[in-house]
Write an enzyme that holds these catalytic residues in place. Structure first.
Site, PDB file in Angstrom:
ATOM      1  N   GLY A  10      -3.696 -38.273  38.476  1.00  0.00           N
ATOM      2  CA  GLY A  10      -4.719 -39.314  38.434  1.00  0.00           C
ATOM      3  C   GLY A  10      -6.108 -38.732  38.257  1.00  0.00           C
ATOM      4  N   ASN A  86      -3.149 -37.013  43.884  1.00  0.00           N
ATOM      5  CA  ASN A  86      -4.152 -38.068  44.027  1.00  0.00           C
ATOM      6  C   ASN A  86      -3.694 -39.417  43.473  1.00  0.00           C
ATOM      7  OD1 ASN A  86      -6.998 -39.272  44.078  1.00  0.00           O
ATOM      8  ND2 ASN A  86      -6.588 -39.194  41.881  1.00  0.00           N
ATOM      9  N   TYR A 151       2.524 -50.310  50.270  1.00  0.00           N
ATOM     10  CA  TYR A 151       1.449 -49.321  50.166  1.00  0.00           C
ATOM     11  C   TYR A 151       1.248 -48.598  51.500  1.00  0.00           C
ATOM     12  CZ  TYR A 151      -3.045 -47.298  48.811  1.00  0.00           C
ATOM     13  OH  TYR A 151      -4.068 -46.426  48.525  1.00  0.00           O
ATOM     14  N   ALA A 153       3.325 -48.223  54.000  1.00  0.00           N
ATOM     15  CA  ALA A 153       4.461 -47.355  54.300  1.00  0.00           C
ATOM     16  C   ALA A 153       4.432 -46.082  53.463  1.00  0.00           C
ATOM     17  CB  ALA A 153       5.769 -48.121  54.062  1.00  0.00           C
ATOM     18  N   LYS A 155       1.822 -44.515  52.219  1.00  0.00           N
ATOM     19  CA  LYS A 155       0.759 -43.607  52.640  1.00  0.00           C
ATOM     20  C   LYS A 155       1.025 -43.026  54.032  1.00  0.00           C
ATOM     21  CE  LYS A 155      -1.865 -43.766  48.975  1.00  0.00           C
ATOM     22  NZ  LYS A 155      -2.124 -42.578  48.147  1.00  0.00           N
ATOM     23  N   ILE A 183     -15.198 -45.937  49.240  1.00  0.00           N
ATOM     24  CA  ILE A 183     -15.778 -45.081  48.212  1.00  0.00           C
ATOM     25  C   ILE A 183     -16.084 -45.946  46.995  1.00  0.00           C
ATOM     26  CG2 ILE A 183     -15.434 -43.044  46.769  1.00  0.00           C
ATOM     27  CD1 ILE A 183     -15.611 -42.412  49.752  1.00  0.00           C
TER      28      ILE A 183
END
Length: 247
Positions: A10, A86, A151, A153, A155, A183
């Site tokens: 990414g 990433n 998502y 789970a 991470k 960010i």
């Protein structure tokens, strides 16, 4: 001697592009993997040039394609000193509306792909004398949110995979996770509607530092984690969030 190599998934847009830009600036060669966004890849190549920077298209959530890509990368570019996992994917649904495809696509992109790449690259990195792996996790891997079971789970799993790899690859390869808070990226602006003063002010009230972080603040943290200054740091999570969560 050739400059050290960094592989960044990414790495052609958003925070990933800031990683590519930073590691190039401190002397690395960079191979940035991307899945499908040809326009972002073309813009990255135009900005960063082709002297030390390569954008390589691959769907690394597919194990066979990930293994083929890494074999090509090793033969054409050599063994990386740094791997930054990433790339990620987000498909939000209420749990009772979430399909197996919604689940699998997110788990494969966010958890399986880092496993595939690290599994194939780690032996070469060990043989070459070591290096650093940085997994980009998420605050929702620690604190859940609505409509993101897949998502969250993925991470949370990535955070624990980081620790397991840090144990097994020590002392030659250091493995850490880097967790962004708020960010300033296009995705965050869309999700949290930060162009609208009401929503922006509500968000800023949650951040003790009082501002939204820049992609460069993430690049600062990455530069530190992969440097010799972090030689005694492994198996850790670094949260770059202006104090919003304080875990």
């Amino acid at each position: 001697m050739q400059p050290r190599l960094a592989v960044i998934t990414g790495g052609t847009k958003g925070i990933g592009l800031s990683f590519s830009r930073r590691l190039l600036s401190v002397g690395y060669r960079v191979v940035a993997l991307y899945r499908s966004d040809q326009e972002s890849a073309a813009r990255a190549v135009k900005e960063l040039g082709d002297d030390g920077f390569t954008a390589l298209q691959s769907d690394i959530s597919d194990s066979a394609e990930a293994f083929r890509t890494i074999e090509l990368l090793l033969s054409e570019h050599g063994t990386p000193h740094v791997l930054v996992n990433n790339a990620g994917r987000n498909i939000d649904r209420p749990f009772l509306e979430m399909s197996p495809a919604d689940w699998n696509q997110v788990i494969e992109a966010n958890l399986s792909a880092p496993f595939y790449l690290t599994r194939v690259l780690a032996p070469a990195m060990l043989a070459a004398g070591g290096g650093s792996v940085v997994n980009v996790a998420a605050t929702t891997g620690i604190r859940p949110r609505l409509n993101g079971a897949n998502y969250c789970a993925s991470k949370a799993g990535l955070l624990h995979l980081t620790k397991c790899l840090a144990l097994e690859l020590a002392p030659t390869i250091r493995v850490n996770s880097l967790i962004p808070g708020m960010i300033d990226t296009e995705e965050m602006n869309t999700r949290f509607r930060t162009d609208e003063p009401e929503f922006r002010d509500r968000l800023l009230a949650e951040i003790p530092q009082g501002y939204i972080g820049s992609p460069e603040s993430m690049a600062d943290a990455l530069e530190f984690l992969v440097s010799d200054k972090a030689s005694y740091i492994t198996g850790q999570k670094m949260i770059v969030d202006g104090g919003q969560f304080m875990w």
